[in-house]
Design a protein around this motif. Structure first.
Motif, PDB file in Angstrom:
ATOM      1  N   ALA A  15     -29.828  34.006  22.528  1.00  0.00           N
ATOM      2  CA  ALA A  15     -28.999  35.418  21.943  1.00  0.00           C
ATOM      3  C   ALA A  15     -29.548  34.677  20.395  1.00  0.00           C
ATOM      4  CB  ALA A  15     -27.961  33.791  22.242  1.00  0.00           C
ATOM      5  N   PHE A  16     -30.582  32.539  20.316  1.00  0.00           N
ATOM      6  CA  PHE A  16     -31.054  32.607  18.732  1.00  0.00           C
ATOM      7  C   PHE A  16     -32.289  33.376  18.360  1.00  0.00           C
ATOM      8  CE2 PHE A  16     -34.484  29.609  17.782  1.00  0.00           C
ATOM      9  CZ  PHE A  16     -34.804  29.647  16.442  1.00  0.00           C
ATOM     10  N   LEU A  17     -32.956  33.734  19.350  1.00  0.00           N
ATOM     11  CA  LEU A  17     -34.186  34.832  19.239  1.00  0.00           C
ATOM     12  C   LEU A  17     -33.839  36.007  19.287  1.00  0.00           C
ATOM     13  CD1 LEU A  17     -36.724  33.044  21.774  1.00  0.00           C
ATOM     14  CD2 LEU A  17     -36.838  32.931  18.917  1.00  0.00           C
ATOM     15  N   ASP A  18     -32.829  36.983  19.937  1.00  0.00           N
ATOM     16  CA  ASP A  18     -32.902  37.500  19.481  1.00  0.00           C
ATOM     17  C   ASP A  18     -31.266  38.264  18.108  1.00  0.00           C
ATOM     18  OD1 ASP A  18     -30.083  37.626  20.403  1.00  0.00           O
ATOM     19  OD2 ASP A  18     -30.441  37.809  22.168  1.00  0.00           O
ATOM     20  N   GLY A  19     -32.097  37.078  17.682  1.00  0.00           N
ATOM     21  CA  GLY A  19     -31.021  37.232  16.238  1.00  0.00           C
ATOM     22  C   GLY A  19     -28.899  37.368  16.903  1.00  0.00           C
ATOM     23  N   SER A  20     -28.961  37.593  18.168  1.00  0.00           N
ATOM     24  CA  SER A  20     -27.317  37.640  18.508  1.00  0.00           C
ATOM     25  C   SER A  20     -26.432  36.803  18.045  1.00  0.00           C
ATOM     26  CB  SER A  20     -27.394  38.650  19.711  1.00  0.00           C
ATOM     27  OG  SER A  20     -27.727  36.883  20.041  1.00  0.00           O
ATOM     28  N   ASP A  21     -27.147  34.979  18.041  1.00  0.00           N
ATOM     29  CA  ASP A  21     -26.402  34.372  18.002  1.00  0.00           C
ATOM     30  C   ASP A  21     -27.390  33.091  16.544  1.00  0.00           C
ATOM     31  OD1 ASP A  21     -24.170  32.139  17.458  1.00  0.00           O
ATOM     32  OD2 ASP A  21     -24.003  31.243  19.389  1.00  0.00           O
ATOM     33  N   CYS A  22     -27.152  33.566  15.715  1.00  0.00           N
ATOM     34  CA  CYS A  22     -27.917  32.125  15.322  1.00  0.00           C
ATOM     35  C   CYS A  22     -26.964  31.739  13.756  1.00  0.00           C
ATOM     36  CB  CYS A  22     -29.604  32.364  14.940  1.00  0.00           C
ATOM     37  SG  CYS A  22     -29.505  34.029  13.977  1.00  0.00           S
ATOM     38  N   ILE A  23     -28.161  30.803  13.124  1.00  0.00           N
ATOM     39  CA  ILE A  23     -27.384  30.378  11.740  1.00  0.00           C
ATOM     40  C   ILE A  23     -28.519  30.323  10.776  1.00  0.00           C
ATOM     41  CG2 ILE A  23     -26.728  28.447  11.178  1.00  0.00           C
ATOM     42  CD1 ILE A  23     -25.667  27.162  13.320  1.00  0.00           C
ATOM     43  N   TYR A  24     -28.499  30.637   9.827  1.00  0.00           N
ATOM     44  CA  TYR A  24     -29.751  30.866   8.840  1.00  0.00           C
ATOM     45  C   TYR A  24     -29.307  29.521   7.625  1.00  0.00           C
ATOM     46  CZ  TYR A  24     -30.447  35.829  10.723  1.00  0.00           C
ATOM     47  OH  TYR A  24     -30.694  36.441  11.047  1.00  0.00           O
TER      48      TYR A  24
END
Length: 347
Positions: free
Chosen positions: A120-129
């Motif tokens: 989820a982090f790498l596909d951008g669906s669940d990450c923090i910027y």
């Protein structure tokens, strides 16, 4: 008669008190202490075993790097090709485990939940910027702002070719993406603020490999890149507000060794005052240990021993023999429980 009733009530109360004390000792003895994890790597570096739990190797082609707010370094490492490798994770009970396998790089291993987190982090669906003045300060960016910048950049309109060395001379604020555990990160893009007040944005996600150095970081050595000039006033205000909201970046390292020694808990919270760790620590700790054993001996063995003798002596009185035998039995149980508890502590 009244005297006998009083003695019976006193004996019953005393027995109950000793039994409850015994249960407390047994409960304390049964509390599971934190046990260090034993790690083992397979010879092909495809999986990692931590006690009875298996972690699978996670491949991401160098897409991210370690940038944890908090890492837990385990006391026991793992051996790969006869070389000792340090093992660290996102917590004491990790979903994501890293193993330093040499040359400054780490191999990543995940359980089922850890795989979901990194996917989820790498596909951008669940990450923090983060917006970062790298290595100095940072703030969390709203996903909506990042989405706007990416959308504007990827449209391809209004882009300007800028020499990377010129970008390198501006004030650089990196936008980095972090997984849900805030353990791993990658460079998503950067905002460049020039002396004349102009703001430019470059998204790194789809740039060819020649824009990056050998470690995978955006390079400012040579060449040019397409940059998006940010002119929307509300967006510029949001960016400037984020920059002013930056705070120093802090990293926490928790050592399993310190947990085992009682210096901190598994979350890094100190058990003792670290300011006392210099010389006073040895004195304070020794005094505390001595006090613990002295008090344990007095409360757990000396006092019930007196009650045991008291019960045996007065059990000769036929009318009240049952009461005093009960006192003696409870006192004996108390002594045995206390002795077992001290034995477990010493072991």
């Amino acid at each position: 008669m009244k005297k006998n009733n009083f003695i019976k009530i006193f004996s019953l109360t005393l027995c109950l008190l000793m039994l409850f004390s015994t249960f407390a000792l047994v409960a304390g003895a049964k509390e599971e202490e934190y046990e260090p994890i034993e790690w083992r790597l397979d010879k092909n570096l495809e999986y990692l075993i931590g006690d009875n739990k298996r972690y699978e190797r996670y491949y991401a082609n160098g897409a991210f790097y370690g940038d944890a707010d908090s890492i837990f370094i385990f006391k026991n490492g793992a051996y790969y090709e006869n070389t000792y490798c340090e093992v660290y994770g996102d917590s004491a009970y990790p979903h994501i485990v890293s193993v330093r396998t040499g040359n400054g790089y780490s191999s990543i291993f995940v359980d089922e939940e850890g795989k979901k987190i990194l996917d989820a982090f790498l596909d951008g669906s669940d990450c923090i910027y983060y917006l970062e003045d790298y290595g100095i300060s940072y703030t969390v960016l709203e996903k909506e702002l990042v989405k706007y910048l990416d959308s504007a950049y990827n449209k391809g309109t209004g882009l300007k070719s800028v020499d990377v060395s010129v970008l390198g001379q501006s004030k650089i604020y990196e936008i980095t993406a972090h997984d849900a555990t805030e353990t791993k990160a990658y460079q998503h893009g950067a905002i460049y603020v020039f002396p004349d007040g102009k703001h430019y944005y470059v998204c790194f996600d789809d740039l060819p490999n020649n824009y990056f150095d050998a470690d995978g970081y955006f390079s400012y050595r040579s060449g040019s890149v397409m940059a998006f000039e940010i002119t929307d006033r509300s967006r510029l205000k949001s960016i400037d507000t984020a920059i002013s909201d930056m705070v120093p970046r802090r990293h926490q390292t928790i050592y399993e060794e310190d947990v085992l020694n009682g210096f901190c808990d598994v979350y890094g919270n100190p058990v003792y005052n670290f300011n006392d760790y210099v010389e006073p620590l040895g004195v304070n700790r020794t005094a505390a240990i001595i006090s613990f054993f002295v008090m344990s001996f007095i409360v757990g063995i000396a006092i019930p021993a007196v009650l045991l003798i008291f019960g045996i002596v007065f059990a000769r009185a036929k009318r009240l023999s049952k009461c005093f035998y009960a006192v003696s039995a409870c006192a004996a149980l108390w002594i045995v429980s206390a002795a077992l508890f001290l034995l477990l502590v010493l072991i």
